[in-house]
Every structure is written in C-alpha cells, then in structure tokens.
Design a protein around this motif. Structure first.
Motif: not given
Length: 382
Positions: A86-107
């Motif tokens: 119920n706390h410190h839920i891990p970040i999904p693996e697909h979210y951490l891949t290099e080709d994930a649609t994640v902004a550099v600011e978010t990372r």
C-alpha cells in the motif's frame, strides 16, 4: 528564494528556524521550454495553453506512472497488503524502458525523488486560485469497493467516483493551511477564476473532483515515496505582468511559509537495532491509516499527522516489531517517537524447520532425561 536568504541574513527568527531545521529543495521551473515560449507570447488568455507541453510534446501533468489504478486493481483481487504494497509501489518495468513515452523532465524528477526522502511537496501553478490534493485519478465506479455508509460531509458532496486517500484528513489540513493563509484564496463568493467555484468556499478541492487525470505527480509522489504532494494554483493570471508580481507575492508569502512549516507536524524518530545501528527501509505503520512509509538510509523517518493519539509500529525484515503510542499536539513541532528493534530468530527457525522436512520439532522438557533415540535425533538436527 530571495526572501528566505535576505530574511535569514537579517535575523528573522521565523525564517532562521525554518532554514536551519528544514532541508528545503526548490525547482524554479519543471517545464522550462514551455515556460519560455509562453512568457515570450505574453499573459493574454489565448496564449495560456502554449506553454503547457514540453518541447517534445509531453504533458507533464499526466506523464508520471499511473500507480493508483494498479493499487485499486490489486485491492479488487484482495492482494493488498500481503502481495501488493500500500506504499512505495514500484514503477512498472515498461515505464522505465528507453523507448517509453516519458519526458526527460519526468525522468529527472522521478530520479530526484528516489534520491531524496522528501516528506512534503507542492507544485506551484497558475491560472486558478485553489489548492488541489490527491487522488487526482478517478476510480471507476465498478471498481469502487462497497463501504459502510458514512455521514454526509458539510464541505464535500458524496461522489461514487471519488476515491479518498488513507491520508485524506491530513491532505485537507495541509491544503487548508495554505488556502486560509492566502490573502484572497478563500474569498470564493466572487466565483472561480473562469468557472464556478469548485471548492465549496474553502479554496481547496480533491483533484479527481475538480479535474480528473491519471499519471499526476501528486498521485505518483504519494504512492511511490513518503512524500505528501499537493498542487497549488497561485492566482488567476497564469503569467502576471511585472507590475503585478509584487501583489501576487504578498498574496502568497504567508501561505508559502505556513505550508513549509507543516512538515514539522506529526511524528519523527529513529529506528535502530539493540546495538544502536540504524535500520534503513524499516516500515512505519500508523494504526487507522492504511498507508505506510519507510525509514531513510540513516534509519530516520518523518510522518505528517493531524493532532491526536496514534498506535505506531516499526517493522523490518529479520527483526521483531515494536509498537508504541505516540501523541501529536496542535503546536508546530513533531513528536519524537524512536524505536529499538531486537533481532528475530524466525530466520533460523525456518532453516531448522526446512532441515527437518518442515515437520514440527518435538519440544525437549527440561529435567526429563532423553531416550537414546531422542538424543540421536537431536544430534542429527544440530
């Protein structure tokens, strides 16, 4: 920043106390590229959305991992807290891949939050005048668990799509601490900045009730770290003219100081073993609040709580849990609540049980002589 430095040098006791007793981190702009575009265009209404996205086209308001939906799905399957935390839920693996649609600011922000054990946070925005607190994600009606009917709230309408956090009362306290100290935020009789007042004349609102979104920084911060994060909308004008900045500062100055001081409300302490060595990643459980936190690398922890009496326990792998009652008072200043954990012999017991085929080990009665067979079995186990 300028105010804190100048007042500290001038000997302002309130600012000196805040600076010396608090680790303060400030990020001038989360989206510097978008801000630069919007600032150049000016503060007219038609240009407000111009700086909303990053240069790569990401909306940082909804770019963080959606951990709330993962938590609720686990709750539906009765996996919380035994198999899903119920706390410190891990970040999904697909979210951490290099080709994930994640902004550099978010990372960058996520890495920054993992590095520092933040306790209280706020992201400052404009275009509205209110304080928004989690959850920002609206839970689908079909997934909302059946709950016992509760008395109607004088300040909030019942909404089956709203899912309150376990720290709902604490979030409201933090939001009110800012809004009530603002010079005009609670003067909602004039209506909202652009639409009707969504705060019921209080200047605060749950995000999912006002502007539902998934992947917000507030929800991510609450479910992945120890930090309680809120969104503070400083004023109706998203980009005030230079001549208006002084009044905007006066409107928000006391609120900013009051909000930062709330980090010293609740309990704090150290979790150590019997030799005085700190225990990192120990879990702090507060009775009645289904959301735990963890100790930092030095065994220290901070837990913001409303005034009251709480049953608090500290638990760590390989140690026996410790439980005590901790009281929180109305005055600013966290209550010291330390824990000393003794090592558990359960790990060794499990090893012995496994050697014995996980069968019960016969208890040796003191004073009664062992038979040759019992002595042989004991020798084999040892």
């Amino acid at each position: 920043m300028q105010f804190l430095c100048k007042e500290y040098q001038d000997g302002n006791p309130r600012v000196r106390s805040l600076v010396t007793e608090t680790r303060i981190h400030l990020v001038p702009s989360l989206n510097p590229d978008g801000y630069e575009l919007a600032r150049e265009a000016g503060s007219e209404l038609g240009n407000w959305a111009l700086g909303h996205w990053t240069e790569e086209g990401y909306d940082l308001f909804e770019n963080f991992p959606d951990l709330a939906s993962a938590l609720w799905a686990a709750e539906e399957r009765k996996l919380v807290p035994h198999k899903f935390p119920n706390h410190h839920i891990p970040i999904p693996e697909h979210y951490l891949t290099e080709d994930a649609t994640v902004a550099v600011e978010t990372r960058a922000i996520m890495a920054w939050m993992d590095k520092n054990p933040f306790v209280l946070g706020a992201n400052l925005q404009g275009g509205e005048k209110l304080v928004s607190y989690p959850f920002d994600t609206a839970r689908p009606v079909s997934e909302t668990p059946a709950t016992a009917p509760r008395p109607p709230d004088d300040y909030e309408d019942d909404d089956p799509e709203l899912q309150e956090t376990p720290d709902h009362a604490i979030f409201r306290w933090l939001a009110i601490s800012y809004a009530s100290a603002h010079l005009t935020m609670t003067e909602t009789f004039r209506g909202g900045c652009h639409t009707q007042d969504m705060t019921n004349a209080m200047g605060i609102v749950q995000g999912a009730k006002w502007h539902p979104r998934t992947g917000s920084l507030n929800d991510f911060s609450y479910l992945h770290t120890n930090c309680l994060e809120l969104s503070i909308y400083l004023g109706c004008d998203k980009f005030p003219h230079e001549s208006e900045l002084q009044q905007e500062w006066e409107n928000n100055k006391e609120s900013l100081l009051t909000f930062m001081e709330q980090v010293h409300r609740g309990i704090k302490g150290l979790v150590t073993d019997q030799q005085g060595e700190p225990i990192a990643n120990a879990t702090i459980v507060v009775g009645g609040i289904n959301h735990n936190i963890k100790t930092a690398s030095g065994g220290d922890y901070w837990r913001i709580l409303n005034p009251g009496e709480y049953r608090v326990s500290a638990r760590a792998e390989g140690y026996n849990p410790s439980i005590k009652t901790c009281s929180v008072f109305y005055d600013i200043g966290a209550t010291q609540c330390n824990f000393v954990l003794s090592r558990s012999n359960w790990k060794r017991i499990r090893e012995i049980m496994a050697m014995n085929g996980n069968r019960p080990i016969r208890r040796i009665v003191p004073g009664r002589p062992m038979t040759p067979r019992e002595r042989m079995r004991l020798r084999m186990r040892l």
